[in-house]
Scaffold this motif. Sequence first.
Motif, short mmCIF file in Angstrom:
data_model
loop_
_atom_site.label_atom_id
_atom_site.label_comp_id
_atom_site.label_asym_id
_atom_site.label_seq_id
_atom_site.Cartn_x
_atom_site.Cartn_y
_atom_site.Cartn_z
N ASN A 251 97.35 -0.82 64.31
CA ASN A 251 96.51 0.57 64.40
C ASN A 251 95.82 0.73 63.32
O ASN A 251 96.04 0.59 62.26
CB ASN A 251 97.55 1.63 64.78
CG ASN A 251 98.46 1.46 66.05
OD1 ASN A 251 97.78 1.68 66.86
ND2 ASN A 251 99.61 0.92 65.87
N THR A 252 94.50 1.60 63.67
CA THR A 252 93.35 2.00 62.62
C THR A 252 94.27 2.97 61.70
O THR A 252 94.74 3.85 62.14
CB THR A 252 92.29 2.50 63.38
OG1 THR A 252 92.00 1.34 64.23
CG2 THR A 252 91.27 2.80 62.06
N PRO A 253 94.34 2.73 60.40
CA PRO A 253 94.86 3.57 59.46
C PRO A 253 94.03 5.11 59.60
O PRO A 253 92.83 5.02 59.79
CB PRO A 253 94.56 3.27 58.18
CG PRO A 253 94.48 1.96 58.39
CD PRO A 253 93.86 1.60 59.65
N GLY A 254 94.80 6.36 59.95
CA GLY A 254 94.28 7.50 59.84
C GLY A 254 94.03 7.90 61.60
O GLY A 254 93.55 8.87 61.68
N SER A 255 94.30 7.18 62.23
CA SER A 255 93.86 7.33 63.73
C SER A 255 94.80 8.21 64.55
O SER A 255 95.91 8.12 64.16
CB SER A 255 93.81 5.83 64.53
OG SER A 255 93.57 6.20 65.88
N SER A 256 94.39 9.09 65.48
CA SER A 256 95.26 10.03 65.98
C SER A 256 95.84 9.13 67.28
O SER A 256 96.87 9.83 67.98
CB SER A 256 94.46 11.43 66.52
OG SER A 256 93.51 10.75 67.19
N VAL A 257 95.38 7.98 67.63
CA VAL A 257 95.97 7.38 68.83
C VAL A 257 96.97 6.08 68.09
O VAL A 257 96.61 5.16 67.17
CB VAL A 257 95.01 6.80 69.53
CG1 VAL A 257 95.69 5.67 70.50
CG2 VAL A 257 94.02 7.91 69.99
N LEU A 258 98.12 6.11 68.50
CA LEU A 258 99.25 5.06 67.85
C LEU A 258 99.32 4.23 69.20
O LEU A 258 99.76 4.56 70.36
CB LEU A 258 100.50 6.04 67.53
CG LEU A 258 101.59 4.85 67.20
CD1 LEU A 258 101.20 4.06 65.80
CD2 LEU A 258 102.72 5.75 66.83
N ILE A 259 99.25 2.99 69.17
CA ILE A 259 99.26 2.10 70.13
C ILE A 259 100.51 0.95 69.58
O ILE A 259 100.66 0.32 68.43
CB ILE A 259 98.00 1.02 70.29
CG1 ILE A 259 96.91 1.99 70.77
CG2 ILE A 259 98.48 0.02 71.34
CD1 ILE A 259 95.70 1.14 70.71
N LEU A 260 101.65 1.09 70.75
CA LEU A 260 102.79 0.25 70.27
C LEU A 260 102.95 -0.77 71.15
O LEU A 260 103.29 -0.82 72.29
CB LEU A 260 104.15 1.35 70.30
CG LEU A 260 104.24 2.30 69.29
CD1 LEU A 260 105.59 3.14 69.76
CD2 LEU A 260 104.28 1.92 68.00
N THR A 261 102.31 -1.97 70.86
CA THR A 261 102.54 -3.14 71.59
C THR A 261 102.54 -4.45 70.70
O THR A 261 102.07 -4.39 69.66
CB THR A 261 101.17 -3.10 72.68
OG1 THR A 261 101.60 -4.34 73.50
CG2 THR A 261 99.90 -3.38 71.98
#
Length: 126
Positions: free
Chosen positions: A88-98
């Motif tokens: 995930n991009t550091p500081g992003s408000s979207v968290l992708i777990l895959t």
Amino acid sequence: MPKARRTLPVTKLDTVARQILSDLLAAFLEQKLGADALQNGYVGVSLPKLIQRYCDSGTVLQVDFDLAIKQLEDNKLIGTGPMVPYENTPGSSVLILTIYSKREYCYLTEEGYRAARASPLAFERF
């Protein structure tokens, strides 16, 4: 309850896919691995090496090779790896777990082993 997906018969695979399956079987047998490797995955044949083998000769186009690999993966006859978590991009408000495959190598699955053993293609050594 959904039906389990049936594996495509080897005779329905395209020619390139059958050849790749045969090559993976030869490499598997050369490594003298057991059934547990088929169930759990193992470090198989380098995907760049397979691409070089098939595409550098000019007899197989890259798109045909890619479609053959996709056909084998979609039918659960091979797997690719290693599997890594998405970063995930550091500081992003979207968290992708895959997790996804880096597609550095491919290996036979249990179904792929059975299909390759049933194939009339001769084994070629890497």
